[in-house]
Design an enzyme around this catalytic site. Structure first.
Site, PDB file in Angstrom:
ATOM      1  N   CYS A 192      27.432  41.296 -95.773  1.00 36.78           N
ATOM      2  CA  CYS A 192      28.303  40.184 -95.390  1.00 36.78           C
ATOM      3  C   CYS A 192      27.935  39.628 -94.021  1.00 36.78           C
ATOM      4  CB  CYS A 192      29.765  40.623 -95.324  1.00 36.78           C
ATOM      5  SG  CYS A 192      30.430  41.286 -96.849  1.00 36.78           S
ATOM      6  N   HIS A 199      36.875  41.599-103.365  1.00 38.19           N
ATOM      7  CA  HIS A 199      36.342  41.612-104.723  1.00 38.19           C
ATOM      8  C   HIS A 199      37.487  41.661-105.749  1.00 38.19           C
ATOM      9  CE1 HIS A 199      31.871  43.068-104.258  1.00 38.19           C
ATOM     10  NE2 HIS A 199      32.129  42.020-103.512  1.00 38.19           N
ATOM     11  N   HIS A 259      36.322  40.266 -96.883  1.00 36.90           N
ATOM     12  CA  HIS A 259      35.588  39.931 -98.105  1.00 36.90           C
ATOM     13  C   HIS A 259      36.203  40.724 -99.249  1.00 36.90           C
ATOM     14  CE1 HIS A 259      32.695  38.902-101.004  1.00 36.90           C
ATOM     15  NE2 HIS A 259      32.004  40.018-100.962  1.00 36.90           N
ATOM     16  N   HIS A 312      32.742  36.610-108.336  1.00 32.84           N
ATOM     17  CA  HIS A 312      32.456  37.533-107.243  1.00 32.84           C
ATOM     18  C   HIS A 312      33.714  37.919-106.457  1.00 32.84           C
ATOM     19  CE1 HIS A 312      29.434  38.426-103.721  1.00 32.84           C
ATOM     20  NE2 HIS A 312      30.551  39.079-103.540  1.00 32.84           N
ATOM     21  N   GLU A 366      55.829  27.943-102.052  1.00 33.26           N
ATOM     22  CA  GLU A 366      56.303  28.180-100.692  1.00 33.26           C
ATOM     23  C   GLU A 366      55.287  28.977 -99.891  1.00 33.26           C
ATOM     24  OE1 GLU A 366      58.858  27.135 -99.128  1.00 33.26           O
ATOM     25  OE2 GLU A 366      59.130  28.495 -97.441  1.00 33.26           O
TER      26      GLU A 366
END
Lengths: 228, 228, 228, 228
Positions: free
Chosen positions: C95, C115, C113, C190, C138
């Site tokens: 990443c 998954h 990140h 992903h 909301e």
């Protein structure tokens, strides 16, 4: 998750590898029970003993209650019991022959047997076919050797009245070149066997395959209704 | 899960069987609450007292907060209260008459009363019929006496305004030879009663039946849409 | 949740900001694993180091097992590694380049990140389009700068074989004025990248976006069947 | 769950009622966060202060991190702040005016504000109508005054840009005789306000209403597909 963290961080040097493995297996069974992968005494796990044998959980017990001293040690060559737990009421898991077969054919040192609903529903997707195809998911990378562009075929076999009777079909699937990259076999109406080189790879593969099953079932539901 | 592990590993010899049972029931109620099988004070459990009586959780209380001293002891022969808890504000569960009936008719020493959504949705599947049929699932083996090729019929009765009014229909289902192998009765719109010879069998049966309900509902959803 | 409460209540003054951040990142990874946002070694997180760098979780490890000393420190200007963890077997997360890009373009000091399956299913809703539109909720207010009447566009990009190859498309989306108010990018098949000014904002945005994904998928299922 | 058990078992006599209430509110917020009823800083709760005021959680903070000293005390007569928490960065929840209105109109001493997805989906079922009807569920008995044969109408109002703007519609619903038996108001696209005479009744009602929402949504999905 004391033991699992020790394994992850390598700070369990004072205990033997087998003792650490026993603690890790016990923690994973509790975690798998919480996830509903093993429930009502179903499902199981094995991992490496110090002497080349396999540590095998007992049959017919609530898996989240298995203790570190409750494992059998079996010889993967033939499934014979090398060592028994102190609690003489325990018997070795019916998974024994399948775990040993997988150990011999794939050099798996750890196998998870899951009774998760997602594995059953993924098996339903095979219909009359002998596999389910998994594609278009980044999480495929979590299976050793796969990329996210691969179409991954997971074998699906019929269930039998008793677990050892699955051995023949599992042997046939392990021999099938279409499934050479698979670390899992789904048993229809039943669950899945998922393995790895060691306990942590079996854990990773178990997490990944359950995700793949859930995602494939969820997408199939939507595709059938024209959502995709 | 201190008490449940003690029961599983037999290391609670210093306490009486009843004290261990009380601790186990308290832990199971907390676990069932976490699973949403008992919530909003609904649902309940009973288990064996030392003197042949049944330990009965109180009514109208948050079940995850029940303490080891909060159980009533009742005589399964007629549901009469043998012993009351120190907290005089507590009253015995409305399940009393049904738990005692099941104890007399099936020699059940432990009964779980679940308010799980999966039990309600499984009851919906019965429609105008008096049962739901469960098949093609390995987890059927988790019910004492069943194999995975059996078609297991679980009786489904109509709900009544008050719980003791269910007794007549439950008696009729317990007498029905079609349901002789069932360890559960579903009450439509309500939940299920699930029992076993002891607390750990009732726990195992509860885990298995909830899985069977979820799987049967999930598969029925897909079948209706032509997925299977 | 010791560290997260310390951050919430400001009583961690005895430790450095970076040490508190490391503890917080470790706790969040465990929490995210429990939620199935990171599993099977997938997913990750970064947060601010004391010296202007980014603390980056290692790649290929079970994220719930990451320890406080396991983070790399990278320079967000170019992703170069400033400091390595004591465990020399660890490598920085894939990443890295995306986290650094987001840090430069949006001044994000923390990026999650995920998954999660909900992110994958939300990405499916984009079809051939380059975004998914979220409205009538909301919880949109939980994203900095949004009101509940806004129609919020979340960019969706195609997946690539390797994570660093996503950088070009992510740059394009960050430059696109339609997505100026987005704190998330979905990668189809992903998961998602979700960021904030600090770790607690990234956590809040992660909780909110996952809710928005789940709600949008659930409503889309029902709309397609004519429920709404 | 230390505080909640103390309340359940009456063994907190050494602390004041308000201190026990503060601890209980903190535990419930953590529990509600785990259930995804409050997430991303959304949702909230109030309970009784010793002096007739209401203890009100702060706005814009992660609700699972609220500490026992973080509550405001407000006067339910007009929502004015009687006492502020030591942490001067905190501001009172936007729920203040609605909580106080409910306290005045229904003598509610505790109100839960949920952002659960099940409440949003239940609100969707109202369509153009101003309520959702809940029926055929034993769990209706968990709402004070209801039997399982009742058809329970839960009012559903439109959302507004800011929370205090909901007050007019909520007043109208509280005045509507059709909803005299309701302990909840659903706000479409938003969530629900659920109350009780004290914190434990509000907790019970919250568990019951969330079950009723989930069951009604699940059954509606199946009915639309002809399952029932």
């Amino acid at each position: 998750m004391t033991a699992i963290r020790g394994v992850g961080r390598g700070d369990n040097r004072a205990v033997t590898a087998e003792q650490a493995t026993r603690e890790l297996l016990v923690e994973l069974l509790r975690d798998f029970h919480r996830r509903a992968w093993v429930s009502g005494t179903g499902g199981g796990i094995c991992g490496p003993a110090d002497d080349g044998g396999l540590l095998l959980a007992p049959t017919g017990v609530h898996k989240e209650l298995v203790g570190v001293d409750d494992f059998f040690t079996v010889d993967p060559a033939d499934g014979s019991v090398i060592a028994t737990p102190p609690n003489t009421a325990l018997r070795p898991s019916e998974c024994n022959s399948i775990f040993c077969l997988t150990a011999r054919e794939r050099a798996a040192r750890s196998v998870v047997h899951s009774h998760a609903l997602s594995a059953v529903l993924a098996g339903d997707l095979a219909g009359d076919d002998d596999h389910v195809a998994i594609r278009d998911l980044e999480m495929l990378k979590g299976i050793r050797g796969l990329g996210n562009r691969d179409v991954h075929l997971v074998p699906v076999i019929r269930n039998t009245p008793r677990e050892p009777e699955l051995v023949g079909e599992i042997q046939r699937m392990l021999d099938d070149p279409r499934f050479a990259g698979a670390f899992a076999i789904v048993v229809a109406d039943h669950g899945a066997y998922i393995w790895g080189d060691d306990v942590m790879e079996a854990k990773r593969h178990a997490e990944v395959y359950h995700f793949l099953f859930e995602a494939t079932v969820a997408r199939n539901d939507r595709k059938k209704e024209g959502h995709r």
